[in-house]
Each structure stands twice: as C-alpha cells, then as structure tokens.
Design a protein around this motif. Structure first.
Motif, short mmCIF file in Angstrom:
data_model
loop_
_atom_site.label_atom_id
_atom_site.label_comp_id
_atom_site.label_asym_id
_atom_site.label_seq_id
_atom_site.Cartn_x
_atom_site.Cartn_y
_atom_site.Cartn_z
N ALA A 108 0.85 -1.19 0.00
CA ALA A 108 0.00 0.00 0.00
C ALA A 108 0.88 1.24 0.00
CB ALA A 108 -0.91 0.02 1.22
N LYS A 109 0.31 2.35 -0.49
CA LYS A 109 1.04 3.62 -0.52
C LYS A 109 0.10 4.76 -0.14
CE LYS A 109 4.23 2.44 -4.22
NZ LYS A 109 4.72 2.75 -5.56
N TYR A 110 0.68 5.75 0.50
CA TYR A 110 -0.01 7.02 0.73
C TYR A 110 0.91 8.09 0.17
CZ TYR A 110 -0.98 11.47 2.84
OH TYR A 110 -1.21 12.81 3.00
N GLU A 111 0.36 9.02 -0.57
CA GLU A 111 1.18 10.12 -1.06
C GLU A 111 0.38 11.40 -1.05
OE1 GLU A 111 4.12 11.16 -4.81
OE2 GLU A 111 3.06 9.26 -4.77
N ASN A 112 0.98 12.47 -0.48
CA ASN A 112 0.36 13.78 -0.49
C ASN A 112 0.61 14.37 -1.87
OD1 ASN A 112 -0.48 16.39 -0.15
ND2 ASN A 112 1.10 16.95 1.32
N LYS A 113 -0.40 14.40 -2.69
CA LYS A 113 -0.25 14.89 -4.07
C LYS A 113 -0.72 16.33 -4.23
CE LYS A 113 -0.40 10.34 -6.11
NZ LYS A 113 -0.97 9.44 -7.09
N ASN A 114 -0.98 17.02 -3.11
CA ASN A 114 -1.37 18.43 -3.19
C ASN A 114 -0.21 19.25 -3.71
OD1 ASN A 114 -3.88 17.90 -2.09
ND2 ASN A 114 -3.18 18.23 0.00
N SER A 115 -0.50 20.36 -4.28
CA SER A 115 0.57 21.23 -4.78
C SER A 115 1.34 21.87 -3.62
CB SER A 115 0.00 22.31 -5.70
OG SER A 115 -0.96 23.08 -5.00
#
Length: 140
Positions: A108-115
């Motif tokens: 599993a992965k979590y990534e903050n993709k906000n600018s």
C-alpha cells in the motif's frame, strides 16, 4: 535487552548491505517501542537538505516484529515514511508512506499529491516528531 540490540544491529546491517551505499552512511537507529504481548517496532532515520532553504527531508523506516494489518486487510512488516521538517517553524509534514510486506513488496502507498505540503505544528504530545525536531534541529 540483548535480543533488542541484536535485532537493531541486524536491521542496521541490512541497510548497509542495500545496493545504494549512501543508505549505509547516514541511517540512524533512534529506538524501539512496544508493549508486552504486542509487536515491537524499530525506528531508523535518514536526513538530507531539502530543496527549500531551512527544510530537511527526513526518511523514517519503521520495522515491526509482528506483521501489522491495514484497514484493507493487507499485512505489512515495515513502513517507509518521507517527511519534510522545517526547524525554524517547528512544523513537519508527511509526504509519502510505503507499506511493505516481509519480502519487501509494496502492499500500500499514501502520497500527499497536493501542490502544497500539509505541515503540522510539533508539540510535546508528538513523541517521534519532537524527537526528530530535537535530533535534527540543534541550531534552532
């Protein structure tokens, strides 16, 4: 106690044997935690300067002695967390987390993709964050 130290040494050596030699140079074992009858986990960190002045990129590796479960039901044995730390502002963000099983495959992965990064204030209740602040922000 000897078992904990032996496991810590084993984990440290496993980082040193990793094909990328830079990991061996900078990983720091910062401790372990756990309660009787529950999983122990061991915490390692690596730091480098960020792209923005005053920002540090911190990589944390948590290795668990007993497999853990995600809400999806998948098991994982370790999590690699990349974070940004701004010493002068006493804030930290979680940028990415990769959960891996016992053979190192990502489950599993979590990534903050906000600018923009989502920074949170570090206070006395956040033990690991406060430890990272005190370890890496000695000049502030």
């Amino acid at each position: 106690m000897y078992k904990s130290l032996s496991l810590a040494l084993l984990f440290y050596l496993s980082f040193c044997l990793y094909p990328v030699s830079s990991y061996c140079e900078d990983w720091a074992f910062i401790g372990h935690s756990g309660k009787p009858g529950e999983s122990n986990f061991y915490i390692f960190t690596l730091s480098k300067d960020g792209s923005v002045p005053g920002e540090l990129l911190i990589t944390q590796k948590h290795v668990f002695s007993i497999p853990q479960k995600l809400s999806s039901g998948k098991s994982y044995n370790s999590v690699l967390i990349t974070r940004s730390l701004k010493c002068s502002e006493r804030v930290i963000s979680t940028d990415k987390a990769i959960f891996s099983n016992s053979i190192g495959s990502s489950v599993a992965k979590y990534e903050n993709k906000n600018s923009t990064k989502l920074f949170e204030k570090i206070d006395d209740g956040e033990e690991i964050d406060l430890f990272l602040l005190n370890k890496y922000c000695t000049n502030n």
